[in-house]
Write a protein that holds these residues in place. Structure first.
Motif, PDB file in Angstrom:
ATOM      1  N   THR A 110     -10.601  12.857  11.055  1.00  0.00           N
ATOM      2  CA  THR A 110     -11.587  12.496  10.032  1.00  0.00           C
ATOM      3  C   THR A 110     -11.016  12.718   8.638  1.00  0.00           C
ATOM      4  N   THR A 112     -12.574  13.296   4.766  1.00  0.00           N
ATOM      5  CA  THR A 112     -13.783  13.570   3.988  1.00  0.00           C
ATOM      6  C   THR A 112     -13.399  13.783   2.535  1.00  0.00           C
ATOM      7  N   GLU A 125      -8.754  16.415   5.474  1.00  0.00           N
ATOM      8  CA  GLU A 125      -8.615  15.900   6.837  1.00  0.00           C
ATOM      9  C   GLU A 125      -9.054  16.946   7.846  1.00  0.00           C
ATOM     10  N   ILE A 146     -17.788  14.725  12.959  1.00  0.00           N
ATOM     11  CA  ILE A 146     -17.701  13.540  12.094  1.00  0.00           C
ATOM     12  C   ILE A 146     -18.664  13.588  10.911  1.00  0.00           C
ATOM     13  N   SER A 149     -18.009  12.388   7.051  1.00  0.00           N
ATOM     14  CA  SER A 149     -16.687  11.755   6.970  1.00  0.00           C
ATOM     15  C   SER A 149     -16.783  10.339   6.412  1.00  0.00           C
ATOM     16  N   LYS A 151     -14.036   8.376   6.807  1.00  0.00           N
ATOM     17  CA  LYS A 151     -13.159   7.630   7.707  1.00  0.00           C
ATOM     18  C   LYS A 151     -13.000   8.414   9.003  1.00  0.00           C
ATOM     19  N   VAL A 152     -13.142   7.729  10.142  1.00  0.00           N
ATOM     20  CA  VAL A 152     -12.980   8.353  11.449  1.00  0.00           C
ATOM     21  C   VAL A 152     -12.012   7.508  12.271  1.00  0.00           C
TER      22      VAL A 152
END
Length: 415
Positions: A110, A112, A125, A146, A149, A151-152
């Motif tokens: 992930t 964030t 990360e 998650i 986040s 992006k996952v």
């Protein structure tokens, strides 16, 4: 990433012990049973010179040949079908479970954004674990893995990585479902088991990605059942499985498996004071996951059952109802809460009217569906196992008598 009641900790380093092998062969002399014969004109090194050789009777009798010591055949063990033989039943069990389940475990990375100042944000990360649910690319993991986040990314057993989208989440039960677009040939769903008949002492296997070390397996037993832990929303999660298999940061979202390689829980948290694994881990039972996931796949959210009781006082006898939801399930069924009453008191020469809470007419809940109730968690635990529209029966003490009050549960959306 395990963040429940934990102290974050990092990996200091790895110590690799290099083993040194002395190459060579051990040679055993071949005995013949004949005494050594030394030439008369020479004396062997270390021997005491003697004019006459010792008599033959000096040497013990020996067979004409003595076999050279050689390694005997190893025990056959348990044939695992690929040339490997397990030496014990437990070893065979662990190898079998891992072989059947490890390709179902995924690594979840992930990204964030964390604000550093008014205009600057830093990418942070994280990583956790997940498990393949089906051939269509559904992935099960923890909500806290998650949460927040931007992006996952899901990485499969073969190293292929795919961006993931959120299908649905239930923060109250720390469950989330993701979706990836991967070929069916690369997806190996784990079979789902049943957590209703688990036993303390039962063998369990945990697989995950602690510290990013992909598909690491640990083993242990179920230490206890029906524990409770708090989610990020501060809400109690019920029916938690306690295990002693080692869990560390990065194990969150990974599968807890039984001896048949069936999913019986999702590893979620550990109890620790130092940040290190202390042999006390917690997993959400699969039956809770089934109930939540079915709603997430249908609605993208969880519609949670509610009884319409806002506040209770815990007493030695049961739960004293204080407030109920206006026109809620409990009020419609006739459950009585506390009343506001006005009372006039004389203070000196003045008469003051005060508003007080009158509990004298409040219902006292002592049971639900035949189960005794002493704490609010006892009541919530039963309601949690129901669905909106289901009926429960409250046992309440009213006017000195115990009466049974049927209530049809309402529903509200979870976080």
């Amino acid at each position: 990433m395990i963040r429940k009641a934990l102290v974050a900790f990092g990996l200091v380093g790895f110590g690799v012990i290099a083993g040194v092998t002395l190459h060579g062969a051990l040679r055993f002399p071949v005995a013949t049973g004949q005494p050594p014969v030394f030439p008369a004109e020479s004396t062997p090194v270390g021997a005491i010179p003697s004019a006459d050789p010792p008599p033959a009777s000096f040497f013990p009798s020996a067979p004409s040949t003595v076999p050279v010591p050689v390694a005997g055949p190893l025990p056959i063990g348990i044939d695992m079908g690929d040339g490997f033989y397990a030496m014990t039943a437990e070893e065979a069990l662990n190898v079998s479970v891992y072989d059947r389940a490890n390709r179902s475990v995924v690594n979840i990375s992930t990204t964030t954004l964390r604000p550093e100042s008014m205009l600057v944000s830093m990418e942070v990360e994280g990583n956790g674990s997940g498990v393949v649910m089906d051939k269509q690319g559904l992935i099960l993991t923890n909500y806290h893995v998650i949460s927040g986040s931007q992006k996952v990314t899901v990485t499969l057993f073969n190293g292929d990585a795919y961006p993931a989208s959120l299908v649905g989440q239930d923060a109250d039960n720390d469950i989330a479902v993701l979706q990836i677009s991967a070929p069916e040939t690369a997806l190996f769903p784990v079979p789902w088991g049943d957590s209703s008949n688990l036993r303390v002492g039962q063998h369990v296997v945990a697989i995950g990605n602690p510290f990013g070390l992909e598909r690491t397996m640990t083993t242990g037993i179920i230490s206890s059942l029906n524990r409770q832990i708090r989610s990020k929303t501060k809400r109690q999660i019920h029916s938690i499985i306690q295990i002693d298999a080692a869990l560390n940061q990065g194990n969150s979202g990974g599968p807890l498996l039984n001896s048949r390689a069936e999913l019986i829980g999702m590893n979620t948290a550990i109890a620790t004071r130092s940040g290190d694994n202390a042999g006390i881990g917690f997993a959400i039972p699969i039956n809770t996951i089934k109930r939540v996931v079915s709603q997430l796949l249908t609605h993208g959210k969880v519609i949670r059952p509610t009884i319409g009781i806002l506040q209770v006082f815990e007493t030695d006898r049961g739960l004293l109802v204080v407030n109920v939801t206006p026109n809620g399930a409990a009020e419609r069924a006739g459950i009585r809460g506390s009343k506001l009453a006005r009372r006039k008191n004389r203070v000196g020469l003045l008469q003051v009217e005060q508003e007080i809470v009158d509990h004298s007419q409040s219902d006292l809940i002592v049971g639900i569906d035949g189960q005794k109730v002493k704490r609010s968690d006892d009541l919530l635990g039963v309601i949690e196992s129901k669905r909106p529209g289901d009926q429960v029966v409250l046992s309440v003490v009213r006017g000195g008598e115990t009466v049974q009050v049927p209530i049809t549960l309402g529903g509200h959306e979870s976080n």
